[in-house]
Design an enzyme around this catalytic site. Structure first.
Site, PDB file in Angstrom:
ATOM      1  N   HIS A 134       0.929  -1.256   0.158  1.00  0.00           N
ATOM      2  CA  HIS A 134      -0.108  -0.163  -0.208  1.00  0.00           C
ATOM      3  C   HIS A 134       0.664   1.282  -0.057  1.00  0.00           C
ATOM      4  O   HIS A 134       0.374   2.388  -0.119  1.00  0.00           O
ATOM      5  CB  HIS A 134      -0.877   0.143   1.077  1.00  0.00           C
ATOM      6  CG  HIS A 134      -2.068  -0.951   1.053  1.00  0.00           C
ATOM      7  ND1 HIS A 134      -2.889  -1.305   0.285  1.00  0.00           N
ATOM      8  CD2 HIS A 134      -2.345  -1.858   2.313  1.00  0.00           C
ATOM      9  CE1 HIS A 134      -3.506  -2.183   0.704  1.00  0.00           C
ATOM     10  NE2 HIS A 134      -3.211  -2.802   1.751  1.00  0.00           N
ATOM     11  N   ASP A 170      -3.220 -10.890  -1.662  1.00  0.00           N
ATOM     12  CA  ASP A 170      -4.042 -10.412  -0.425  1.00  0.00           C
ATOM     13  C   ASP A 170      -5.307  -9.960  -0.596  1.00  0.00           C
ATOM     14  O   ASP A 170      -5.616  -9.607  -1.447  1.00  0.00           O
ATOM     15  CB  ASP A 170      -2.940  -9.012  -0.142  1.00  0.00           C
ATOM     16  CG  ASP A 170      -3.021  -8.612   1.157  1.00  0.00           C
ATOM     17  OD1 ASP A 170      -4.039  -8.057   1.741  1.00  0.00           O
ATOM     18  OD2 ASP A 170      -2.051  -8.640   1.971  1.00  0.00           O
ATOM     19  N   HIS A 172      -6.364  -7.319   0.505  1.00  0.00           N
ATOM     20  CA  HIS A 172      -6.655  -6.232   0.276  1.00  0.00           C
ATOM     21  C   HIS A 172      -6.187  -5.613  -1.297  1.00  0.00           C
ATOM     22  O   HIS A 172      -4.975  -6.357  -1.485  1.00  0.00           O
ATOM     23  CB  HIS A 172      -6.018  -5.337   1.153  1.00  0.00           C
ATOM     24  CG  HIS A 172      -6.445  -5.267   2.601  1.00  0.00           C
ATOM     25  ND1 HIS A 172      -6.081  -6.272   3.493  1.00  0.00           N
ATOM     26  CD2 HIS A 172      -7.498  -4.606   3.293  1.00  0.00           C
ATOM     27  CE1 HIS A 172      -6.907  -6.342   4.434  1.00  0.00           C
ATOM     28  NE2 HIS A 172      -7.505  -5.072   4.523  1.00  0.00           N
ATOM     29  N   ASP A 259      -4.843 -13.079   4.591  1.00  0.00           N
ATOM     30  CA  ASP A 259      -5.859 -12.422   4.773  1.00  0.00           C
ATOM     31  C   ASP A 259      -7.123 -12.614   4.378  1.00  0.00           C
ATOM     32  O   ASP A 259      -8.089 -12.036   4.678  1.00  0.00           O
ATOM     33  CB  ASP A 259      -5.582 -10.730   5.442  1.00  0.00           C
ATOM     34  CG  ASP A 259      -5.492 -10.118   4.185  1.00  0.00           C
ATOM     35  OD1 ASP A 259      -5.233 -10.638   2.902  1.00  0.00           O
ATOM     36  OD2 ASP A 259      -4.964  -8.981   4.219  1.00  0.00           O
TER      37      ASP A 259
END
Length: 386
Positions: A134, A170, A172, A259
């Site tokens: 990120h 991931d 995200h 995750d």
């Protein structure tokens, strides 16, 4: 010495620590290494120490002004009012002592892995301390200060003239890496994640395809909340095979956030540990099919550090190092050692219980929506074949 696979690690990677209660906790590295040692799956000769990335390497991606701000923050010299403009000192990314040095070691680990693979000292390299996808050019975001994957990709381009396929599993969206190469046709970014309708960072729509010369080289598979194994894996396997065939990379860099699992406290997917056997198996296969085996793997998210991350990341190393047979039985010694410190009952099996969660009432609807997303992503690729 040449290795089929090397493991990038030193205790320096544990210094990346925001606070005692922050969800991003590198103690998961300690738990993963100990699980591998209980399996006798990691030889000392396979472990390569990371180095610290220097400023010239960091500024392949990050603004120099931002790097200087991170250094000041780590010395306690950056005012909060200025830090906020750089995403530092926020709830997600608090300032901590020596944060520049700790973050630069994470980047250096990815560069060490890149050099190992591209010089032929190893076919594959894993750096579980990395995967901070990120981070932006001039701003920290989502627990990520420096973006090790983005720096490593630019390093691979500059030093080795490589075409890089970045694969992000991931939960995200891999936004920082995507935007860093959004107009670059020599980098393909692929991210399969929970839809941004419900989850940070809110991006990663299937319509985000790239810009300018990079149009058509950004690929996103946003999955509906509560997606289960079958739909997750069908979406992943179908799309990644076609994307890799289309792009034909020189090297594959995978980000392996853990995750998407049902137990993860920050996301809303319903995957089990089963997907973490299949994710690296496909990456491994494609690396040998298209890249002469060149495969670099980094870590990423994963916030159930006791029940999920150690198993998921151990399965990644077992696949990479050709030791999948060691996942036949789960080591009782690891569970017994860590159970007194764990907040949950630790697993005693590589698989999850079939009744881990109640039946999802919208399963067929979710599967159908995910298939429509896959079709939208693949339509332009299939249209090019005609």
């Amino acid at each position: 010495m040449n290795h089929d696979a090397v493991f990038i690690y030193s205790d320096q990677l544990l210094r990346y620590r925001f606070s005692e209660h922050h969800p991003f906790n590198q103690f998961r590295l300690t738990l993963t290494l100990d699980l591998l040692r209980h399996l006798n799956a990691l030889d000392v000769s396979q472990i390569i120490e990371p180095r610290m990335a220097d400023d010239e390497e960091l500024t392949l991606i990050h603004d120099r002004e931002y790097v200087e701000a991170v250094k000041k923050a780590g010395r306690g010299e950056l005012p909060e009012s200025i830090g906020e403009g750089f995403g530092l000192g926020t709830e997600d990314t608090p300032m901590f002592k020596d944060m520049h040095e700790a973050s630069a070691f994470l980047v250096g680990g990815a560069l060490t892995a890149a050099d190992q693979v591209m010089t032929g000292r190893a076919n594959h390299a894993i750096h579980l301390g990395g995967g901070l996808h990120h981070g932006f050019r001039g701003k920290a975001s989502g627990f990520c200060i420096y973006n090790d994957s983005a720096v490593a990709i630019k390093y691979l381009q500059k030093k080795y003239k490589a075409r890089v396929l970045y694969v992000d599993t991931d939960a995200h969206h891999g936004d920082g890496v995507q935007w860093a190469f959004y107009d670059d046709p020599d980098v393909a970014t692929y991210s399969i994640h929970e839809t941004g309708r419900y989850l940070f960072p809110g991006t990663g729509n299937v319509t985000e395809r790239g810009h300018g010369q990079g149009y058509g080289y950004s690929f996103n598979v946003p999955l509906d909340a509560f997606t289960e194994d079958e739909s997750w894996l069908a979406s992943y396997e179908t799309t990644l095979r076609e994307v890799t065939h289309f792009f034909k990379p020189d090297v594959i860099l995978t980000q392996n956030g853990a995750d998407a699992h049902y137990y993860d406290p920050l996301t809303h997917l319903s995957a089990t540990i089963n997907i973490y056997k299949h994710i690296p198996a496909l990456a491994h296969e494609l690396a040998h099919e298209y890249c002469d085996g060149r495969w670099i793997a980094v870590g990423g998210g994963g916030y159930d550090i006791w029940r999920v991350v150690p198993r998921a990341w151990s399965l990644l190393w077992l696949e990479m190092s050709g030791q999948q047979h060691l996942a036949a039985t789960f080591p009782e010694g690891w569970t017994a050692k860590w159970q007194p410190k764990a907040p949950h009952s630790l697993p005693s099996s590589w698989t999850d219980p079939p009744d881990m969660y109640p039946a999802i009432p919208r399963k067929s609807e979710i599967t159908e929506k995910n298939q429509l997303t896959v079709d939208k992503l693949l339509y332009p690729l299939r249209d090019q074949k005609k």
